[in-house]
Design a protein around this motif. Sequence first.
Motif, PDB file in Angstrom:
ATOM      1  N   GLU A 188     -44.957   4.057  61.499  1.00 27.30           N
ATOM      2  CA  GLU A 188     -45.219   3.266  60.293  1.00 27.30           C
ATOM      3  C   GLU A 188     -44.087   2.278  59.999  1.00 27.30           C
ATOM      4  O   GLU A 188     -44.154   1.547  59.007  1.00 27.30           O
ATOM      5  N   SER A 190     -41.353  -0.892  60.352  1.00 22.34           N
ATOM      6  CA  SER A 190     -41.158  -2.250  60.862  1.00 22.34           C
ATOM      7  C   SER A 190     -39.701  -2.353  61.289  1.00 22.34           C
ATOM      8  O   SER A 190     -38.835  -1.666  60.747  1.00 22.34           O
ATOM      9  N   GLU A 232     -47.428  -6.472  71.517  1.00 18.97           N
ATOM     10  CA  GLU A 232     -48.193  -6.137  70.319  1.00 18.97           C
ATOM     11  C   GLU A 232     -47.360  -5.309  69.347  1.00 18.97           C
ATOM     12  O   GLU A 232     -47.349  -5.568  68.138  1.00 18.97           O
ATOM     13  N   ALA A 233     -46.636  -4.306  69.870  1.00 18.23           N
ATOM     14  CA  ALA A 233     -45.797  -3.474  68.996  1.00 18.23           C
ATOM     15  C   ALA A 233     -44.673  -4.294  68.379  1.00 18.23           C
ATOM     16  O   ALA A 233     -44.332  -4.118  67.207  1.00 18.23           O
ATOM     17  N   LYS A 236     -46.200  -6.510  65.609  1.00 23.78           N
ATOM     18  CA  LYS A 236     -46.549  -5.714  64.436  1.00 23.78           C
ATOM     19  C   LYS A 236     -45.312  -5.189  63.709  1.00 23.78           C
ATOM     20  O   LYS A 236     -45.370  -4.910  62.509  1.00 23.78           O
ATOM     21  N   SER A 266     -48.246 -15.647  67.252  1.00 23.52           N
ATOM     22  CA  SER A 266     -48.696 -14.352  67.792  1.00 23.52           C
ATOM     23  C   SER A 266     -49.730 -14.551  68.897  1.00 23.52           C
ATOM     24  O   SER A 266     -49.758 -13.804  69.879  1.00 23.52           O
ATOM     25  N   THR A 273     -51.859 -11.049  65.437  1.00 22.71           N
ATOM     26  CA  THR A 273     -51.652 -10.033  64.412  1.00 22.71           C
ATOM     27  C   THR A 273     -51.431 -10.719  63.070  1.00 22.71           C
ATOM     28  O   THR A 273     -50.921 -11.837  63.014  1.00 22.71           O
TER      29      THR A 273
END
Length: 466
Positions: A188, A190, A232-233, A236, A266, A273
Amino acid sequence: MSDLFPIPSPADWRVLAEKALKDRPLESLVHLDADGLAIRPLYAAATGGQPVSAPRPSDADGRAWDVRTLVEGDDAAAVNAAVLADLEGGAASILLKGAVLADSEPLARALDGVALELAAVGLDAGLDGPEAANALAVSAKGSPRARLMFHMDPLSAFAETGAAPRAIDEHLMLAANTAARHAGAYPEASFFLAGGRVVHEAGGSIAQELGFAAANAAALVRAAVAAGMTAEAALKGTVLGVSLDQEYFDGLAKVRALRLMWRSLSRAFGFETPAVIEARSSRRMLAARDPWPNLLRLTAAGFAGAVGGADAVVLDGLSRANGRSDAFARRQARNTQAVLMEEAHLGRVDDPAAGSWFLDARTRDLAEAGWGEFQRIEGEGGLIVALRTGDIQDRVAAARAEREAALASGAAQLVGVTKFVDPDPRPAPFEAEPPRPAQTGGDACDPLIPVRLAAPFETQTWEAGR
């Protein structure tokens, strides 16, 4: 109805405008901003383009946006008391700065009683971001639901101070490796804050700030991928950071423009995203001699963040130009957002600016200008190279000089500073801010030194009153 209230045409407006201007040409109503973008006196269907849509992707636990409070301190017990008071007083998340971030033991005491699964906690640790991130990870005790915001932003810290204890490339990779190490334990969380605030606070233009933020994000994502994270990670796990001043139309258009830019950025990395944007109030707009008008400026900044669609809004205390915000100043900052959210109902519409010909045009203009600045930085070799060569600093200096000249000539005004000056202002409480130790020895560039636009005028006023 149309017979009773006829709709005037642009030609009708032109006749009335020319009459009111007398000997001045109609073109005198067109103004150019610091980026050379035209701001016209009239926007209509004929001058508008395709409508722009840039709403928030989701709400913040039932709220329109995340009311985020900044707590700065060095004593764990005092910080803990302030954190709990702010959360009980309406804040949804916390941003921490100060010596409490140096180790997990004082940080854990500062967060005693805070449910990290409910209240997100972020860090503002500069070049010490990886060490502070490790301390926060230990304090979270491995809870996979902990809502941590590591907010590592080494390039902004390097740009502001102009120095680093090791090569800035190493600082960047250290942040990336730290993110990769904690990504599995804290899904969860960032990890990065791709800020452009350092450019704004140094006097830069909107496009320069947006371009810096985009280039910062690109550098962070590339480093994260090199450290083993997926694109992607990394995307995000990146939060975008901007500053908002009292120019609320430009502020809300800036937030919307950044969301459009992130969509393109992105996509370039292969995964579109939604942007997560943290908007913080500007410090260059704050007055020190008479801090009370800062309440108006901070309210305008909060309005811009709310209407522009920022995911989180952080407002400084009214006395932040003099030192750290005390309990009273933080309460005023929280209450300002509470009024905007609960009484003004600014979050009832996803994108309140959508459909305005002016705001849609301004959003698109800023997005294109910001993207152009991003491409320029990339063409110069990327953000690190552009900082080392001083190309960014030169452009920011030119924008700052233009803004300062406008204030000096009277073409621009600061309420309470250059206009409607209180001859006997009342002070506001604040807490002393200790000096920051210099971090040198490894890398250097010309610093983007923060400015306060009111400072020269306040010096003149103080000296005149002696």
